[in-house]
Design an enzyme around this catalytic site. Structure first.
Site, short mmCIF file in Angstrom:
data_model
loop_
_atom_site.label_atom_id
_atom_site.label_comp_id
_atom_site.label_asym_id
_atom_site.label_seq_id
_atom_site.Cartn_x
_atom_site.Cartn_y
_atom_site.Cartn_z
N LYS A 47 10.39 -0.29 1.97
CA LYS A 47 9.49 -0.90 2.58
C LYS A 47 9.01 -2.23 2.01
O LYS A 47 9.22 -2.43 1.13
CB LYS A 47 8.37 0.07 2.59
CG LYS A 47 7.71 0.30 1.16
CD LYS A 47 6.62 1.43 1.23
CE LYS A 47 6.02 1.62 -0.25
NZ LYS A 47 5.05 2.70 -0.12
N ARG A 145 -4.38 10.80 2.87
CA ARG A 145 -4.08 9.44 3.59
C ARG A 145 -3.39 9.91 5.02
O ARG A 145 -3.71 10.83 5.74
CB ARG A 145 -3.10 8.87 2.83
CG ARG A 145 -3.34 8.10 1.47
CD ARG A 145 -2.92 7.08 0.76
NE ARG A 145 -1.39 7.37 0.85
CZ ARG A 145 -0.56 6.45 -0.01
NH1 ARG A 145 -0.87 5.42 -0.60
NH2 ARG A 145 0.77 6.86 0.26
N HIS A 177 3.45 13.74 0.35
CA HIS A 177 3.40 12.80 -0.65
C HIS A 177 2.36 13.03 -1.73
O HIS A 177 1.39 13.66 -1.46
CB HIS A 177 2.92 11.37 -0.18
CG HIS A 177 3.18 10.11 -1.06
ND1 HIS A 177 4.57 10.18 -1.89
CD2 HIS A 177 2.65 9.22 -1.30
CE1 HIS A 177 4.58 8.86 -2.37
NE2 HIS A 177 3.34 8.20 -2.06
N ARG A 233 12.49 10.63 -3.31
CA ARG A 233 12.41 9.48 -2.34
C ARG A 233 11.88 8.17 -3.30
O ARG A 233 10.27 8.08 -3.36
CB ARG A 233 11.09 9.90 -1.29
CG ARG A 233 11.05 9.06 -0.06
CD ARG A 233 9.88 9.80 0.89
NE ARG A 233 8.72 9.94 0.34
CZ ARG A 233 8.11 11.09 0.27
NH1 ARG A 233 8.70 12.17 0.60
NH2 ARG A 233 6.95 11.24 -0.19
N TYR A 276 -8.34 -28.19 -14.21
CA TYR A 276 -9.84 -27.99 -13.50
C TYR A 276 -10.91 -27.45 -14.34
O TYR A 276 -10.60 -26.46 -14.99
CB TYR A 276 -9.84 -27.34 -12.31
CG TYR A 276 -9.14 -28.14 -11.06
CD1 TYR A 276 -9.24 -29.31 -10.81
CD2 TYR A 276 -7.98 -27.42 -10.26
CE1 TYR A 276 -8.71 -29.94 -9.71
CE2 TYR A 276 -7.49 -28.13 -9.27
CZ TYR A 276 -7.70 -29.16 -9.04
OH TYR A 276 -7.03 -29.88 -8.23
N CYS A 323 -3.85 -23.57 -10.90
CA CYS A 323 -3.87 -24.05 -9.48
C CYS A 323 -2.96 -23.69 -8.30
O CYS A 323 -2.54 -22.88 -8.63
CB CYS A 323 -3.82 -25.76 -9.86
SG CYS A 323 -4.57 -26.42 -11.61
N ASP A 325 -0.86 -25.03 -7.07
CA ASP A 325 0.59 -25.53 -6.83
C ASP A 325 1.31 -25.64 -8.21
O ASP A 325 2.37 -25.91 -8.37
CB ASP A 325 0.69 -26.73 -6.26
CG ASP A 325 0.07 -26.95 -5.17
OD1 ASP A 325 0.18 -26.21 -3.96
OD2 ASP A 325 -0.90 -27.69 -4.89
#
Length: 387
Positions: A47, A145, A177, A233, A276, A323, A325
């Site tokens: 998934k 859930r 689950h 699983r 910064y 930052c 980038d």
């Protein structure tokens, strides 16, 4: 070989930021899990685009290593695997009532059902497709859930009985689950097992005999043999990350390395601030390497000043704020001779490398979230064959 996946573009070479996915590690991990399964089938969970490793490539490597089935969340994820030519059994278990169940039925996807309303939606999809739908009942045994609730379960069984008799639906499996699988001794595991067995027995009272039953995720596969049933699983362990880090690695190999190319190496004088807000002031004359990866690429800003990279044969600490980038690391006297174009490993599985778990511990999260983080300009590249 460089191929774009969910985090990259086809044909991109020499990417500044990349996730390197080791398909041989995926195959190794599946073989480890098969050993722990001790004869139970293995469903490899791919998934979320294979936990951000690339669902198609991971699926092929996992199946080649002996996984029998694949697990995804949505119909769309299952259809993408079918479009890639994968014909193994695929279960999708988290869909809204308006999902394209007709397409799922046509593509021979197994559909997890968690409510009466959802079963009725699958019925409509099967009638539209003109062929029976293959379904698995997901029963709620205590996680609360998705999954059929205890109060609605008898209604679902009655409706399912009618649909099976009418050849509209085929029941393949019953599954659930776990809520506390990463705590192998937790009493809730035993309680959920009891509830699961009771749910299977009740289905049989309605004349519904599942072909398969499955309950164990990664942690239970590795630590609770009594929870194997017919199939296990595993998810995160397929990718080489331990579901219970305090118990060790279980022989698993991390499959993802996040790395980036050094864009600049420069001198910074004592007393000068970096990035910064000047949250870090150089305590001495030093050398700084600029790494062109930032929070737009999945390097969390909240890691600022709290993580290392592997560069020039040693670990070096990030300094200053991360930052959008880029971020900077302190090389000190640069004894490793780091230059522009060298590769910095942000996390990976190599000796000395920072680990995804290091980030997770610092951020008070889990390494699942860390490996799902690389995005934006990060390009995915595969190594190994998975054979």
């Amino acid at each position: 070989m460089t191929r774009g996946g969910g985090t990259g573009r086809i044909g991109v070479v020499n990417a500044q930021v990349e996730t390197v996915i080791d398909l041989d590690a995926i195959a190794h991990n599946v073989r480890v899990l098969r050993e722990h399964a001790q004869g139970a089938a293995v469903m490899a969970v791919v998934k979320a685009d294979g936990y951000n490793h690339g669902a198609v490539e991971v699926a092929r490597a996992a199946l080649g290593a002996g996984a029998r089935e694949l697990g995804v969340t949505t119909v769309a994820e299952g259809l993408a695997l079918r479009a890639a030519g994968i014909d193994a059994p695929i279960l999708c278990w988290l869909n809204t009532v308006d999902a394209d169940y007709a397409a799922a039925v046509t593509a021979d996807l197994e559909i997890g059902v968690s409510s009466l309303a959802q079963l009725r939606a699958v019925e409509r999809g099967a009638l539209t497709a003109g062929r029976p739908a293959t379904v698995s009942l997901k029963v709620d045994t205590g996680l609360n859930r998705n999954g059929v609730s205890a109060t609605e379960y008898p209604q679902v069984l009655r409706a399912l009985r009618g649909l099976v008799d009418g050849d509209v639906v085929r029941l393949r499996a019953i599954f659930s689950h776990l809520a506390h699988a990463d705590e192998p001794g937790h009493p809730m595991l035993d309680r959920q097992r009891e509830r699961f067995v009771e749910a299977i027995a009740l289905a049989k009272e309605y004349g519904l005999e599942p072909e398969l039953t499955h309950l164990a995720n990664s942690a239970a596969t590795l630590t609770r043999p009594d929870l194997r049933f017919d199939m296990v699983r595993p998810g995160i362990s397929v990718y080489g990350l331990s579901p219970i880090p305090e118990l060790g690695q279980f022989g698993l190999k991390p499959a993802m390395t996040l790395q980036a190319e050094v864009a600049l190496v420069k001198q910074v004088s004592a007393g000068e601030g970096v990035s910064y807000g000047h949250r870090w002031i150089a305590p001495r004359d030093t050398t700084i390497a600029l790494i062109p990866a930032g929070y737009a690429d999945g390097v969390f800003r909240s890691l600022s000043g709290r993580f290392d990279v592997w560069l020039g044969g040693a670990r070096h600490r990030n300094v200053g704020r991360v930052c959008m980038d880029q971020f900077m690391v302190d090389l000190g006297d640069n004894a490793g001779g780091v230059r522009e174009g060298d590769r910095a490993v942000l996390f990976g599985g190599g000796t000395g490398h920072p680990h995804a778990l290091d980030w997770a511990t610092t951020l008070d999260t889990i390494d699942y979230e860390v490996v799902c983080a690389p995005r934006g300009r990060a390009v995915r590249r595969y190594v190994g064959t998975g054979r």
